[in-house]
Write an enzyme that holds these catalytic residues in place. Structure first.
Site, PDB file in Angstrom:
ATOM      1  CB  ILE A 170      -1.456   1.851  13.886  1.00 12.65           C
ATOM      2  CG1 ILE A 170      -2.072   2.931  12.985  1.00 12.65           C
ATOM      3  CG2 ILE A 170       0.042   1.844  13.802  1.00 12.65           C
ATOM      4  CD1 ILE A 170      -1.662   4.343  13.354  1.00 12.65           C
TER       5      ILE A 170
ATOM      6  N   GLY B 225       3.594   6.227   8.258  1.00 15.24           N
ATOM      7  CA  GLY B 225       4.969   6.382   7.771  1.00 15.24           C
ATOM      8  C   GLY B 225       5.862   5.242   8.202  1.00 15.24           C
TER       9      GLY B 225
ATOM     10  CB  THR C 221       1.604  -4.010   7.741  1.00 14.11           C
ATOM     11  OG1 THR C 221       0.920  -3.790   6.521  1.00 14.11           O
ATOM     12  CG2 THR C 221       0.700  -4.789   8.689  1.00 14.11           C
TER      13      THR C 221
ATOM     14  CB  SER D  62       3.287   1.492   6.251  1.00 11.16           C
ATOM     15  OG  SER D  62       2.115   1.695   7.005  1.00 11.16           O
TER      16      SER D  62
ATOM     17  N   GLY E 158      -7.358 -26.653  -1.404  1.00  9.62           N
ATOM     18  CA  GLY E 158      -8.528 -27.186  -2.073  1.00  9.62           C
ATOM     19  C   GLY E 158      -9.637 -27.625  -1.150  1.00  9.62           C
TER      20      GLY E 158
ATOM     21  CG  ASP F 110      -0.239  -4.073   2.577  1.00 11.77           C
ATOM     22  OD1 ASP F 110      -0.060  -3.495   1.489  1.00 11.77           O
ATOM     23  OD2 ASP F 110      -0.269  -3.467   3.671  1.00 11.77           O
TER      24      ASP F 110
ATOM     25  CG  HIS G 139      -0.355   0.252   2.520  1.00 15.19           C
ATOM     26  ND1 HIS G 139      -0.111  -0.754   3.444  1.00 15.19           N
ATOM     27  CD2 HIS G 139       0.057   1.398   3.129  1.00 15.19           C
ATOM     28  CE1 HIS G 139       0.424  -0.237   4.536  1.00 15.19           C
ATOM     29  NE2 HIS G 139       0.533   1.066   4.370  1.00 15.19           N
TER      30      HIS G 139
END
Length: 465
Positions: free
Chosen positions: A231, A211, A229, A213, A269, A136, A106
């Site tokens: 909060i 920031g 990643t 991240s 599966g 992500d 992101h």
């Protein structure tokens, strides 16, 4: 020597190695309490970078700044679109001496230009090697880095983390520059966050802010245990609840990036369900832990291993499985071509099954894109396969065609069709194959009676032709 003494005093480590067993204890003297994290920071901080991602988007511009005038003067190209530049700030971690960097997807998603800055102030342009929205995570490569070597952070085994372990978060909060915060591991295997497809996070109370991240979460050995990643906040700032993607997942994405940028994940599966107390009692379980198999796709790895509806997966390779999200995470971190030992409960009995870690079968090549003068123009649909059904979180018994793409601004988008929809019938005709869909959707009747499945709901609507 000093650094080794500090680390051993902090966490009572045996000689630092990847397989060292940590002897955890509280500090027992004033001297130990006054020890510093500075040696760890000096080692790790050079490998944590600031990431600057620039995006160029098209913004509609009205005549004289007022959309009202568009009604009278039309939407002339000279007034219709204006480029708009925006920039996001984040962090990244160098994991390869050649300049390979891990960050959050992101942070760089949709960027037209990406730059990084090292802790010593050097700046570089970087190339986006891999972007994976499912986790992500993204892999970057420093451009024109021939002949240069960069400081790196080594991966830790995140499965060795325990609640209460000390950790440091290093990143670029609010764009103020590289910063370090300390805390502990507050929880492990956090699920239900809705952040990525793989809900399995390390929770920490080390201060993490916008920031941070893509930055590093490291242990007291200076090894990477997670990629910061997200909060949980009500104010926009840190409130002591931050989440990091475990290093064992980040390692898989990093390896895929270094190998050329293609991610091939194992496919189990089987459809899974969370256990509650009542369901657990009905299955003879003492606690509602594990992943209940509700449906198995024919010829899938689960079926070939002899697993079936009603089985409860309680562990993989000896590691307990708390819920379906934990099972999906464990499978995603396995290598293609290996086998995993599944511990299951079936009718109150404990069994073991060897499950082959194999890739998912490809999405059906039986696809069709609708064009021409029809309300469905712009839709690309594919016949449902077990792998596609599981990706869309549908039962394997669902029949229809799945919308895999909708062209922006097309009649189909204006009609409200979305990617992931499964079209069940049109004007009373069941849609079982791509030929039937293509034939009916290309028509121009006076009206459309549409039945489709979106998520867990069936939607019925009637629109004009």
């Amino acid at each position: 020597m000093f650094r080794a003494f500090v680390l051993s005093a902090l966490v009572a480590l045996m000689p630092l190695s990847a397989q060292a067993q940590v002897d955890r204890r509280l500090p027992d003297s004033q001297a130990e309490i006054q020890l510093s994290f500075a040696p760890i920071v000096r080692e790790v901080a050079p490998a944590v970078v600031n990431v600057y991602a620039t995006r160029i988007s098209q913004q509609r511009q009205s005549l004289f700044g007022d959309p009202f005038f568009d009604q009278f003067f039309g939407r002339s190209p000279m007034f219709q679109q204006r480029p708009r530049q925006s920039q996001s700030l984040g962090s990244g971690v160098i994991i390869g001496e050649n300049g390979t960097i891990l960050t959050n997807n992101h942070v760089v998603e949709g960027a037209t230009d990406i730059r990084i800055m090292l802790s010593d102030g050097r700046e570089y342009n970087v190339d986006l090697v891999l972007a994976d929205s499912a986790t992500d995570l993204a892999v970057l490569a420093i451009a024109n880095s021939e002949g240069q070597t960069f400081p790196t952070v080594q991966f830790a085994d995140s499965d060795r983390l325990e609640v209460g372990d000390l950790v440091l978060a290093i990143g670029n909060p609010f764009g103020v520059g590289q910063s370090v915060s300390s805390g502990i591991v507050s929880a492990l295997a956090r699920t239900g966050m809705g952040i990525t497809d793989y809900q399995f996070f390390i929770q920490t109370d080390a201060a993490i802010n916008p920031g941070n991240s893509g930055g590093a979460l490291v242990d007291m050995s200076g090894r990477l245990v997670g990629i910061n990643t997200a909060i949980f906040t009500r104010s926009g700032g840190s409130q002591g609840i931050g989440f990091a993607i475990p290093a064992n997942m980040a390692r898989v994405i990093a390896a895929a990036g270094e190998a050329g940028g293609e991610i091939v994940r194992p496919w189990f599966g089987a459809q899974l369900q969370m256990l509650d107390s009542d369901l657990a009692r009905g299955l003879g379980l003492e606690m509602p832990r594990g992943a209940l198999i509700t449906e198995v796709a024919p010829e899938s790895p689960a079926a070939l291993a002899g697993l079936g509806s009603g089985d409860v997966v309680v562990a993989i390779d000896g590691i307990p499985v708390e819920d379906p999200e934990a099972l999906n995470y464990r499978i995603a971190t396995k290598e293609i071509g290996t086998e995993a030992e599944f511990s299951i409960l079936r009718n109150g009995e404990s069994l073991v099954a060897q499950v082959q870690m194999a890739p998912a079968p490809p999405i059906s090549d039986r696809q069709a894109t609708i064009s021409g003068n029809t309300r469905f123009a712009g839709v690309t649909a594919a016949e449902l396969t077990p792998a596609l059904a599981q990706e869309l979180r549908l039962g394997f018994s669902v029949q229809g065609v799945a919308v895999v793409d909708v062209e922006r601004g097309s009649p189909a988008q204006n009609l409200g069709i979305r990617s992931g929809d499964v079209i069940l019938s049109l004007n009373g005709m069941e849609i079982r194959d791509i030929e039937t869909f293509q034939s009916i959707a290309s028509q121009r009747p006076n009206g459309w009676q549409i039945v489709l499945q979106r998520g867990g709901s069936v939607i019925r609507s009637f629109v004009s032709g």
